[in-house]
Write an enzyme that holds these catalytic residues in place. Structure first.
Site, mmCIF file in Angstrom:
data_model
loop_
_atom_site.group_PDB
_atom_site.id
_atom_site.type_symbol
_atom_site.label_atom_id
_atom_site.label_comp_id
_atom_site.label_asym_id
_atom_site.label_seq_id
_atom_site.Cartn_x
_atom_site.Cartn_y
_atom_site.Cartn_z
ATOM 1 N N HIS A 18 0.849 -1.199 0.000
ATOM 2 C CA HIS A 18 0.000 0.000 0.000
ATOM 3 C C HIS A 18 0.883 1.247 0.000
ATOM 4 O O HIS A 18 2.119 1.158 0.051
ATOM 5 C CB HIS A 18 -0.987 -0.028 1.176
ATOM 6 C CG HIS A 18 -0.355 -0.131 2.530
ATOM 7 N ND1 HIS A 18 0.472 0.841 3.044
ATOM 8 C CD2 HIS A 18 -0.416 -1.112 3.477
ATOM 9 C CE1 HIS A 18 0.868 0.485 4.249
ATOM 10 N NE2 HIS A 18 0.363 -0.711 4.540
ATOM 11 N N HIS A 145 -3.343 -2.624 16.139
ATOM 12 C CA HIS A 145 -4.371 -3.256 15.309
ATOM 13 C C HIS A 145 -5.783 -3.117 15.843
ATOM 14 O O HIS A 145 -6.736 -3.461 15.154
ATOM 15 C CB HIS A 145 -4.051 -4.749 15.137
ATOM 16 C CG HIS A 145 -2.815 -4.985 14.344
ATOM 17 N ND1 HIS A 145 -1.573 -5.084 14.918
ATOM 18 C CD2 HIS A 145 -2.634 -5.087 13.009
ATOM 19 C CE1 HIS A 145 -0.669 -5.264 13.961
ATOM 20 N NE2 HIS A 145 -1.282 -5.259 12.812
ATOM 21 N N LYS A 300 -1.998 -2.668 8.409
ATOM 22 C CA LYS A 300 -0.913 -3.416 7.783
ATOM 23 C C LYS A 300 -1.426 -4.295 6.663
ATOM 24 O O LYS A 300 -0.681 -4.694 5.794
ATOM 25 C CB LYS A 300 -0.173 -4.252 8.823
ATOM 26 C CG LYS A 300 0.821 -3.393 9.587
ATOM 27 C CD LYS A 300 1.662 -4.195 10.527
ATOM 28 C CE LYS A 300 2.678 -3.290 11.211
ATOM 29 N NZ LYS A 300 3.185 -3.877 12.432
HETATM 30 ZN ZN LIG Z 1 -1.112 -5.769 16.859
#
Ligand SMILES: [Zn+2]
Length: 667
Positions: A18, A145, A300
């Site tokens: 990306h 995340h 990610k």
């Molecule tokens: Zn993580």
């Protein structure tokens, strides 16, 4: 010769690349190119982290074999080298490269004094491939995340990180291991102060599906992917002794470029592993922040559906435009938001209007006023008297050192600004020096002989200085925009006959003009709408949504345009008949110079009546009967419209019309 080794991190290949990956790659490429340019021996390395457990999970989710999945994504990362004009010397893939596994095994053994086995329970984020302490979580979730980590209980190998707090602190505070920006350095020091705990460096082989490098002597365990991945910086230098001695163990610099999310691995774990195994530390870490895309975080695993992949962006807008946005707009500290609109606006404003027009008008003026030959500077007529000359000379003189100083600080915006000052000063200088007035004066019958000679010498000096500025841009932009810089240099370098090449656009405008004007039929055959310098310049003039002239002129545009177009077409047909061949560029060499689209007009609408129409339609002596103020924007818009309707093909330039068709999204 100083040896400098520059690396990017090696991304997981659980997804395709990306725009955030492009940022790091381009930054590292600029450092590599800059240092090569100043004569250093440079090794620039990138690669992919194939052995991540996350790759295994992503492949399972995609219903694909891990090998095929990893290979496909790793290929997409490697392909960014060509797409973004990156100058890698090496690209390592941790699962495929024969150097890597033996190198990791050697590294592991070299750390054996600090490795031990124990049972461990903890909260594990597979996204990060990292255990978290409860206090490090945000509302019970991974801070990176925003997912809930798994409770994992297993027996693993551990690395005695706790031993290394003092030597790490000493390396960082002494500057032996430089961490930039300073905020990141302080963050690392604070992490060390809080106390370093031993960290797990293996996983049960069963949990990784067998993917990864087995622990030497303990095949039931695979080496923790971060331990494995970090080793790439030295395993790629093996197995021979010489490259390692040269790039890692020598007196040169070892620079890692990385994102803030992997700071701890690079600034704490990795240096501790190196200390444990008796190896030198990197000399500098540059830590970039993140990009958002259209206001959204890029995870990610990418943001499918929001932003095209970097290779698609480069295919659509060109590597130069993508690189320029990343280098000009992403601050040294703080996140930046990417949109394709911002990319195109920046490229149009600076690369097409600022640089492209400048080079085009300078080369065109040299063709027009001096038959394409670069005027020799005459001592008696140094253009110092012309306002802006000294400022332009200073910008040229200082750009290299200023850009270099900024790059020493990993300040890419500062570095590009230092170079860009040349373009700004040169454009200002053109407006102030008014070379077209001098050209008239040297031809003018009203001048006496001395006046004509003075004008001639002044014009020589001004054209010489402007060409020098363009050449300086071609040279100083090389690390940032290698492709565009090469085109600029080619345009500014006389050929074997002593003449500059005919003007061609070095950068074409990306945004289509407004489509609100009435549709037009195709231009008459043979019309020089393909004239490159028109393209550069007209588009610039056209970029004024509130231009009253354009609105007023709507009624006359068809008549005026058709008349001029037809005249031009007729004249070309006539020329072709008599010359036997039509100049494909519509720009004759020698004395028959084309009209100067090079932009007498842009800064000079009121005065330069002669060049205006000729500039739009070279070799057409039939000028607009309606007067220039009406004609200029109308023609500009009209030509742009026709171009929009019929995109041209130019083998040298990758051009896309971003408004014509939405970019297809990857994934
Ligand atoms: Zn993580």
């Amino acid at each position: 010769m100083t040896a400098t080794y520059i690396t990017t991190t090696i991304p997981y290949v659980n997804a395709r690349p990306h725009i955030g990956h492009a940022l790091e790659l381009v930054q590292a490429d600029v450092l590599a190119r800059y240092r090569r340019g100043r004569g250093e021996a440079v090794r620039f390395q990138s690669g992919t982290d194939d052995n991540s457990l996350k790759n295994v999970l992503a492949a399972q989710a995609a219903g694909t074999g891990v090998r095929a999945f990893v290979d496909r994504n790793a290929d997409a990362f490697a392909a960014l080298g060509g797409a973004l004009s990156l100058s890698f010397d090496d690209f390592i893939r941790t699962s495929r490269d024969p150097r890597h596994r033996p190198g990791v095994e050697r590294f592991w053994r070299a750390c054996s004094a600090d490795l031990y086995r124990r049972r461990y329970e903890g909260l594990y984020c597979t996204g990060c491939e990292q255990f978290y302490r409860p206090a490090e979580l945000l509302h019970g979730r991974c801070p990176e995340h925003e997912t809930v980590p798994q409770q994992v209980s297993e027996e693993n190998w551990f690395f005695r990180l706790s031993r290394y707090a003092a030597p790490l602190r000493a390396a960082i505070t002494s500057g032996r291991l430089r961490i930039e920006p300073a905020g990141r350095r302080n963050e690392v020091l604070a992490f060390i102060e809080a106390g370093l705990e031993d960290f797990s460096v293996s996983r049960p082989a069963g949990r990784s599906g067998g993917w990864g490098i087995p622990v030497p002597g303990d095949p039931g365990q695979v080496i923790y992917v971060w331990f494995d991945a970090l080793c790439n910086y030295v395993t790629a230098l093996g197995p021979g002794e010489e490259p390692y001695r040269r790039w890692w163990a020598g007196p040169g610099e070892r620079i890692h470029v990385l994102g803030k999310g992997v700071l701890r691995f690079h600034a704490v774990y990795w240096p501790a592993m190196l200390l444990s195994s008796g190896q030198p530390l990197p000399t500098a870490l540059f830590v970039h922040d993140y990009l958002t895309a259209g206001g959204r975080k890029i995870s990610k695993s990418g943001t499918p559906g929001t932003v095209p992949e970097p290779a698609e962006l480069a295919a659509a807008y060109g590597a130069d435009a993508v690189r320029w946005w990343l280098l000009r707009e992403v601050p040294r500290v703080g996140d930046a938001d990417f949109t394709t609109g911002r990319l195109a606006a920046r490229a149009d404003d600076e690369l097409a209007n600022g640089l492209g027009n400048l080079v085009n008008r300078v080369v065109t003026m040299i063709h027009r006023y001096r038959g394409g030959r670069v005027p020799a500077a005459r001592r008696s007529a140094a253009p110092a008297a012309v306002a802006g000359s000294e400022r332009l000379a200073a910008a040229c003189r200082e750009a290299q050192a200023a850009a270099g100083a900024a790059l020493e600080d990993f300040d890419f915006r500062g570095a590009t600004a230092a170079v860009w000052r040349i373009a700004d000063e040169a454009n200002a200088f053109v407006s102030q020096a008014r070379p077209w007035d001098l050209a008239r004066a040297e031809d003018g019958r009203s001048q006496d002989e001395r006046g004509r000679r003075d004008a001639q010498a002044q014009l020589d000096a001004i054209l010489g200085q402007l060409l020098g500025a363009c050449s300086a841009l071609g040279r100083e932009l090389e690390p940032f925009l290698p492709d565009l810089a090469a085109r600029v240099r080619a345009q500014c370098t006389p050929a074997g006959d002593g003449r500059l090449p005919l003007p061609r656009p070095v950068f074409r405008r990306l945004s289509a003009p407004a489509r609100s004007a009435p549709a037009r039929s195709a231009p008459p055959a043979g019309l020089g709408v393909e004239e490159p310098e028109q393209d550069q310049h007209d588009d610039g003039a056209d970029d004024r949504p509130d231009d009253p002239d354009r609105v007023e002129a709507v009624d006359v545009q068809v008549v005026v345009l058709d008349q001029v177009l037809q005249e031009a077409a007729d004249e070309r047909a006539h020329d072709a008949e008599h010359d036997g061949a039509e100049d494909p560029d519509g720009v004759a060499a020698g004395d028959q110079q084309p009209g100067d689209s090079a932009g007498d007009e842009a800064d000079d609408d009121e005065h330069d009546d002669e060049s205006d129409h000729a500039g739009k339609l070279p070799r057409s002596r039939v000028l607009c009967p309606h007067g220039r103020i009406v004609m200029k924007p109308v023609l500009a818009g009209q030509l742009a419209l026709q171009r929009g309707a019929e995109p041209r093909r130019d083998p040298d330039l990758r051009v896309a019309d971003p408004l014509a068709e939405p970019l297809r999204l990857g994934g």
